[in-house]
Design an enzyme around this catalytic site. Structure first.
Site, PDB file in Angstrom:
ATOM      1  N   SER A 147       2.701   5.587   9.592  1.00 58.25           N
ATOM      2  CA  SER A 147       1.664   4.773  10.250  1.00 58.25           C
ATOM      3  C   SER A 147       1.144   5.589  11.415  1.00 58.25           C
ATOM      4  CB  SER A 147       2.284   3.479  10.786  1.00 58.25           C
ATOM      5  OG  SER A 147       1.385   2.826  11.666  1.00 58.25           O
ATOM      6  N   TYR A 160       9.701  -1.860  13.537  1.00 54.33           N
ATOM      7  CA  TYR A 160       8.678  -1.234  12.685  1.00 54.33           C
ATOM      8  C   TYR A 160       8.332   0.160  13.218  1.00 54.33           C
ATOM      9  CZ  TYR A 160       4.138  -0.559  10.357  1.00 54.33           C
ATOM     10  OH  TYR A 160       3.088  -0.055   9.628  1.00 54.33           O
TER      11      TYR A 160
HETATM   12  N1  LIG Z   1      -2.187  -2.345   7.112  1.00 49.27           N
HETATM   13  C1  LIG Z   1      -2.134  -1.475   8.105  1.00 49.27           C
HETATM   14  O1  LIG Z   1      -2.947  -1.547   9.052  1.00 49.27           O
HETATM   15  C2  LIG Z   1      -1.129  -0.362   8.088  1.00 49.27           C
HETATM   16  C3  LIG Z   1      -1.203   0.592   9.119  1.00 49.27           C
HETATM   17  C4  LIG Z   1      -0.270   1.615   9.142  1.00 49.27           C
HETATM   18  C5  LIG Z   1       0.692   1.708   8.142  1.00 49.27           C
HETATM   19  N2  LIG Z   1       0.734   0.773   7.150  1.00 49.27           N
HETATM   20  C6  LIG Z   1       1.770   0.934   6.129  1.00 49.27           C
HETATM   21  O2  LIG Z   1       1.186   0.915   4.843  1.00 49.27           O
HETATM   22  C7  LIG Z   1       2.157   0.476   3.883  1.00 49.27           C
HETATM   23  C8  LIG Z   1       1.540  -0.611   3.037  1.00 49.27           C
HETATM   24  O3  LIG Z   1       1.232  -1.701   3.893  1.00 49.27           O
HETATM   25  P1  LIG Z   1       0.051  -2.749   3.632  1.00 49.27           P
HETATM   26  O4  LIG Z   1      -0.636  -2.910   4.926  1.00 49.27           O
HETATM   27  O5  LIG Z   1      -0.690  -2.383   2.436  1.00 49.27           O
HETATM   28  O6  LIG Z   1       0.944  -4.063   3.441  1.00 49.27           O
HETATM   29  P2  LIG Z   1       0.939  -5.246   2.369  1.00 49.27           P
HETATM   30  O7  LIG Z   1       1.851  -6.268   2.947  1.00 49.27           O
HETATM   31  O8  LIG Z   1      -0.442  -5.660   2.015  1.00 49.27           O
HETATM   32  O9  LIG Z   1       1.598  -4.586   1.082  1.00 49.27           O
HETATM   33  C9  LIG Z   1       2.958  -4.212   1.071  1.00 49.27           C
HETATM   34  C10 LIG Z   1       3.536  -4.419  -0.322  1.00 49.27           C
HETATM   35  O10 LIG Z   1       4.905  -3.996  -0.254  1.00 49.27           O
HETATM   36  C11 LIG Z   1       5.654  -4.930  -1.014  1.00 49.27           C
HETATM   37  N3  LIG Z   1       7.057  -4.945  -0.596  1.00 49.27           N
HETATM   38  C12 LIG Z   1       7.604  -5.579   0.472  1.00 49.27           C
HETATM   39  N4  LIG Z   1       8.934  -5.432   0.464  1.00 49.27           N
HETATM   40  C13 LIG Z   1       9.238  -4.688  -0.625  1.00 49.27           C
HETATM   41  C14 LIG Z   1      10.450  -4.219  -1.179  1.00 49.27           C
HETATM   42  N5  LIG Z   1      11.633  -4.498  -0.602  1.00 49.27           N
HETATM   43  N6  LIG Z   1      10.400  -3.485  -2.311  1.00 49.27           N
HETATM   44  C15 LIG Z   1       9.220  -3.221  -2.910  1.00 49.27           C
HETATM   45  N7  LIG Z   1       8.031  -3.658  -2.435  1.00 49.27           N
HETATM   46  C16 LIG Z   1       8.048  -4.387  -1.307  1.00 49.27           C
HETATM   47  C17 LIG Z   1       4.992  -6.276  -0.774  1.00 49.27           C
HETATM   48  O11 LIG Z   1       5.329  -7.204  -1.801  1.00 49.27           O
HETATM   49  C18 LIG Z   1       3.512  -5.881  -0.759  1.00 49.27           C
HETATM   50  O12 LIG Z   1       2.928  -6.038  -2.049  1.00 49.27           O
HETATM   51  C19 LIG Z   1       3.370   0.022   4.685  1.00 49.27           C
HETATM   52  O13 LIG Z   1       4.349   1.050   4.677  1.00 49.27           O
HETATM   53  C20 LIG Z   1       2.812  -0.163   6.082  1.00 49.27           C
HETATM   54  O14 LIG Z   1       3.789  -0.011   7.060  1.00 49.27           O
HETATM   55  C21 LIG Z   1      -0.147  -0.263   7.100  1.00 49.27           C
END
Ligand SMILES: NC(=O)c1ccc[n+]([C@@H]2O[C@H](COP(=O)([O-])OP(=O)(O)OC[C@H]3O[C@@H](n4cnc5c(N)ncnc54)[C@H](O)[C@@H]3O)[C@@H](O)[C@H]2O)c1
Length: 287
Positions: A147, A160
């Site tokens: 992130s 986190y």
């Molecule tokens: N959205 C943001 O602004 C942002 C910013 C920086 C980093 N991220 C990172 O991007 C990645 C994806 O996040 P997102 O924003 O798309 O979130 P999201 O919640 O939309 O998607 C995450 C997915 O991971 C799945 N998941 C949760 N626990 C799990 C497990 N134990 N095993 C397998 N799958 C599991 C969930 O069911 C979900 O479908 C994450 O690592 C998050 O930390 C997101």
């Protein structure tokens, strides 16, 4: 970077957290780039839907329900993938959760869940796939979703943030291990900025006033400023294929965060939020 996606065409991609947000976008983009895509997520209904959407556009997708916090589940995912499709060209360890709360108030089980998904899910994902990717002897890619928070600090998101710092450091070391052994596996660290997904809505942690206020501020911020998961994936995937280590969705913001972090460490200054973030979260202490 223009035609970097051509390197992915015909290969197999494995994407964890492929049921929503950034992972869902990456799955669609990888399929559009001509890859067979293995969709790994804990939420069966979500990956079934993503697989059906990809199939409708003529792509090939295999949903595999996987809990990335369980190393045995990741081994099973690798077995299923190699048995079904053969060698893997792209592994994206993307699944992650947000956890909110004051460090000393988050229950031990919630701490462990967060670290098991966000850190161990990546480490054991690599353990499950890398040996067979290496044995195939072909160029391949491993990308880990950290992130932009890996370059910053944020109270109430402590579990986190520390997990994302860990994934950045892990990815840097993994990159060098591949270099050390002269292996054709390219490693990337993905540092998304704001992407409008369900991550804060689904967040774990305590449900006190501090966490609830923080959650609302962050949900509103993502809704107002976040790009879509598909937009993020369109920016991320070509960078991975072009063998970039640092993969950003918001390049200027990433550079600014990195410069601020470097300055903070060089000056050994006290931990502090930037004024604009403090403005948003300033009320939090009163709650
Ligand atoms: N959205 C943001 O602004 C942002 C910013 C920086 C980093 N991220 C990172 O991007 C990645 C994806 O996040 P997102 O924003 O798309 O979130 P999201 O919640 O939309 O998607 C995450 C997915 O991971 C799945 N998941 C949760 N626990 C799990 C497990 N134990 N095993 C397998 N799958 C599991 C969930 O069911 C979900 O479908 C994450 O690592 C998050 O930390 C997101």
């Amino acid at each position: 970077m223009g035609d970097s996606l051509a390197r992915l065409n015909g290969g197999v991609a494995v994407i964890t957290g492929a049921g929503s947000g950034i992972g869902e976008g990456l799955a669609h983009r990888a399929a559009a780039a001509g890859m067979k895509v293995v969709l790994a997520d804990i939420a069966r209904d979500r990956i079934d839907k993503v697989a059906a959407d990809i199939a409708r556009t003529g792509g090939i997708a295999l949903p595999v329900v996987t809990d990335v916090s369980d190393p045995a589940a990741l081994e099973a995912l690798a077995d299923k993938t190699f048995d079904t499709f053969g060698s893997v060209r792209l592994l994206i360890n993307n699944a992650g959760i947000e956890t909110l709360g004051l460090s000393w108030e988050i229950p031990a089980a919630t701490w462990e869940k967060t670290l098991n998904i966000n850190i161990h899910g990546v480490i054991h994902g690599v353990r499950a796939f890398a040996p067979r990717m290496i044995a195939a002897g072909e160029p391949a890619y491993i990308a880990n979703t950290a992130s932009i928070g890996a370059l910053g600090i944020m109270p109430v998101q402590t579990s986190y943030i520390l997990s994302k710092h860990a994934i950045l450091a892990y990815s840097e070391c993994l990159y060098m291990e591949m270099q050390l052994k002269q292996l054709p596996i390219h490693v990337s660290a993905i540092l998304p900025g704001p992407v409008a997904t369900r991550i804060f809505t689904d967040s774990a942690g305590t449900r006190d006033a501090t966490s609830n206020f923080h959650q609302k501020v962050m949900e509103d911020m993502l809704a107002a400023n976040g790009m879509t998961g598909m937009e993020a994936a369109s920016i991320i995937l070509p960078q991975i294929a072009a063998e970039k280590f640092w993969v950003s969705t918001h390049a200027d913001m990433t550079r600014e965060y990195a410069a601020n972090r470097a300055r903070h460490l060089a000056e050994l200054s006290l931990p502090a939020l930037p004024p604009e973030v403090l403005g948003l979260l300033g009320d939090v202490n009163a709650r």
